[in-house]
Design a protein around this motif. Structure first.
Motif, PDB file in Angstrom:
ATOM      1  N   GLU A  26       0.839  -1.192   0.138  1.00 59.03           N
ATOM      2  CA  GLU A  26       0.048  -0.211   0.425  1.00 59.03           C
ATOM      3  C   GLU A  26       0.945   1.095   0.260  1.00 59.03           C
ATOM      4  O   GLU A  26       0.428   2.163  -0.498  1.00 59.03           O
ATOM      5  N   LYS A  27       2.053   1.504   0.379  1.00 56.29           N
ATOM      6  CA  LYS A  27       2.894   2.327   0.313  1.00 56.29           C
ATOM      7  C   LYS A  27       4.014   1.725   0.139  1.00 56.29           C
ATOM      8  O   LYS A  27       4.417   0.965  -0.096  1.00 56.29           O
ATOM      9  N   LYS A  28       5.239   2.798  -0.598  1.00 56.49           N
ATOM     10  CA  LYS A  28       6.212   2.080  -0.605  1.00 56.49           C
ATOM     11  C   LYS A  28       7.592   2.247  -0.360  1.00 56.49           C
ATOM     12  O   LYS A  28       8.521   0.977  -0.316  1.00 56.49           O
ATOM     13  N   GLU A  29       7.143   2.372   1.529  1.00 59.79           N
ATOM     14  CA  GLU A  29       8.190   2.067   1.926  1.00 59.79           C
ATOM     15  C   GLU A  29       7.817   1.140   3.207  1.00 59.79           C
ATOM     16  O   GLU A  29       8.912  -0.078   3.626  1.00 59.79           O
ATOM     17  N   SER A  30       6.091   0.226   2.336  1.00 61.20           N
ATOM     18  CA  SER A  30       6.262  -0.674   3.721  1.00 61.20           C
ATOM     19  C   SER A  30       5.789  -2.274   2.467  1.00 61.20           C
ATOM     20  O   SER A  30       5.471  -1.822   2.120  1.00 61.20           O
ATOM     21  N   PHE A  31       6.745  -3.347   3.021  1.00 59.33           N
ATOM     22  CA  PHE A  31       6.074  -4.466   2.026  1.00 59.33           C
ATOM     23  C   PHE A  31       6.048  -5.485   3.064  1.00 59.33           C
ATOM     24  O   PHE A  31       6.649  -6.507   3.147  1.00 59.33           O
ATOM     25  N   PRO A  32       4.617  -5.760   4.195  1.00 63.78           N
ATOM     26  CA  PRO A  32       4.523  -6.689   5.233  1.00 63.78           C
ATOM     27  C   PRO A  32       3.876  -7.944   4.883  1.00 63.78           C
ATOM     28  O   PRO A  32       3.366  -8.213   3.191  1.00 63.78           O
ATOM     29  N   LEU A  33       4.609  -9.148   5.171  1.00 61.60           N
ATOM     30  CA  LEU A  33       4.622 -10.700   4.921  1.00 61.60           C
ATOM     31  C   LEU A  33       3.417 -11.500   5.142  1.00 61.60           C
ATOM     32  O   LEU A  33       4.065 -11.302   7.284  1.00 61.60           O
ATOM     33  N   THR A  34       2.794 -12.063   5.155  1.00 62.70           N
ATOM     34  CA  THR A  34       1.692 -13.048   6.190  1.00 62.70           C
ATOM     35  C   THR A  34       1.917 -14.292   5.759  1.00 62.70           C
ATOM     36  O   THR A  34       1.688 -14.414   4.483  1.00 62.70           O
ATOM     37  N   VAL A  35       2.034 -14.801   6.591  1.00 64.41           N
ATOM     38  CA  VAL A  35       2.019 -16.108   7.173  1.00 64.41           C
ATOM     39  C   VAL A  35       1.343 -16.725   7.292  1.00 64.41           C
ATOM     40  O   VAL A  35       0.401 -16.564   8.182  1.00 64.41           O
ATOM     41  N   THR A  36      -0.356 -17.934   6.378  1.00 64.87           N
ATOM     42  CA  THR A  36      -1.142 -17.545   6.812  1.00 64.87           C
ATOM     43  C   THR A  36      -1.380 -19.413   7.357  1.00 64.87           C
ATOM     44  O   THR A  36      -0.017 -20.177   7.683  1.00 64.87           O
ATOM     45  N   SER A  37      -2.078 -19.799   8.022  1.00 62.56           N
ATOM     46  CA  SER A  37      -2.191 -20.852   8.345  1.00 62.56           C
ATOM     47  C   SER A  37      -2.721 -21.885   7.339  1.00 62.56           C
ATOM     48  O   SER A  37      -1.779 -23.254   7.846  1.00 62.56           O
ATOM     49  N   ALA A  38      -2.917 -21.544   6.168  1.00 61.16           N
ATOM     50  CA  ALA A  38      -2.235 -22.785   5.151  1.00 61.16           C
ATOM     51  C   ALA A  38      -0.699 -23.049   5.215  1.00 61.16           C
ATOM     52  O   ALA A  38      -0.544 -23.871   4.105  1.00 61.16           O
TER      53      ALA A  38
END
Lengths: 112, 113
Positions: free
Chosen positions: B69-81
């Motif tokens: 959503e922002k140039k500075e940020s790239f979060p990663l979600t590790v899902t239960s899958a």
């Protein structure tokens, strides 16, 4: 698929000696190569890179050699120091995607 | 100091739980990447983003999700899958525009409780 690999998983050298870490690649279209150093629990740090229009490049105490004929890359570290102990990765890229493909790494241990 | 900041350094996940790893950069780089590193192995690409609001799957995207959503940020979600999430996760960035030299963060070690 294409891959980048290393000849030896571990290398031990005496402090003060020169180290040579080797890397083989299989993609003949690879045109950019890079070496990273990774200390335990840390992110990889850039060491040196080379493009395929060169066969040798030197940095501070490090030299990268590229032999495109046999698809071989090497990293030479002069006067190896204890602080050089780490895992060293080579990586290559090619084509329009310009994304790096990494080898599995070589663990360099400097002996006192 | 300019650089890439990953947090937390260590993260524990319970069964069935989603967890999010943070990655922030102040290098003004266009492209950002997430890699997974297992012991004694090289880096495998999970997801990458070359521009805000756009991202692509890497080699091992299953069980993971990202946003840009922002140039500075790239979060990663590790899902239960993701059934085998224990690994060292590395975020990286490049200026883009054909410059492939990656700048890495310090990593997040994710373990399963």
């Amino acid at each position: 698929g294409e891959s980048v690999g290393l000849h030896l998983p571990t290398l031990s050298v005496q402090e003060g000696d020169n180290s040579i870490i080797n890397c083989a690649y299989s993609n003949s279209a690879s045109d950019y190569f890079i070496w990273y150093k990774q200390e335990s629990g840390k992110g990889p740090q850039f060491i040196i890179d080379i493009r395929s229009n060169m066969d040798k490049r030197q940095g501070q105490r490090v030299t990268v050699l590229l032999n495109k004929t046999v698809k071989h890359l090497s990293l030479q570290i002069a006067a190896t120091q204890p602080g050089d102990s780490a895992v060293y990765f080579c990586a290559e890229s090619s084509g329009s995607a310009r994304q790096l493909t990494f080898g599995s790494g070589t663990q360099l241990t400097v002996l006192p | 100091d300019g650089g890439i900041t990953q947090s937390p350094k260590y993260l524990f996940r319970k069964e069935g739980q989603n967890v999010t790893l943070s990655c922030e950069q102040n290098l003004n780089h266009d492209a950002m990447y997430w890699y997974r590193q297992d012991p004694g192995q090289g880096l495998r690409l999970i997801y990458y983003s070359q521009i805000v609001n756009d991202f692509q799957k890497g080699d091992i995207a299953e069980g993971y999700s990202v946003s840009r959503e922002k140039k500075e940020s790239f979060p990663l979600t590790v899902t239960s899958a993701q059934k085998n999430p224990t690994a060292f996760y590395l975020c990286a960035s490049t200026p883009g525009q054909g410059n492939e030299k990656l700048f890495f963060g310090s990593g997040t070690q994710l373990s399963v409780l």
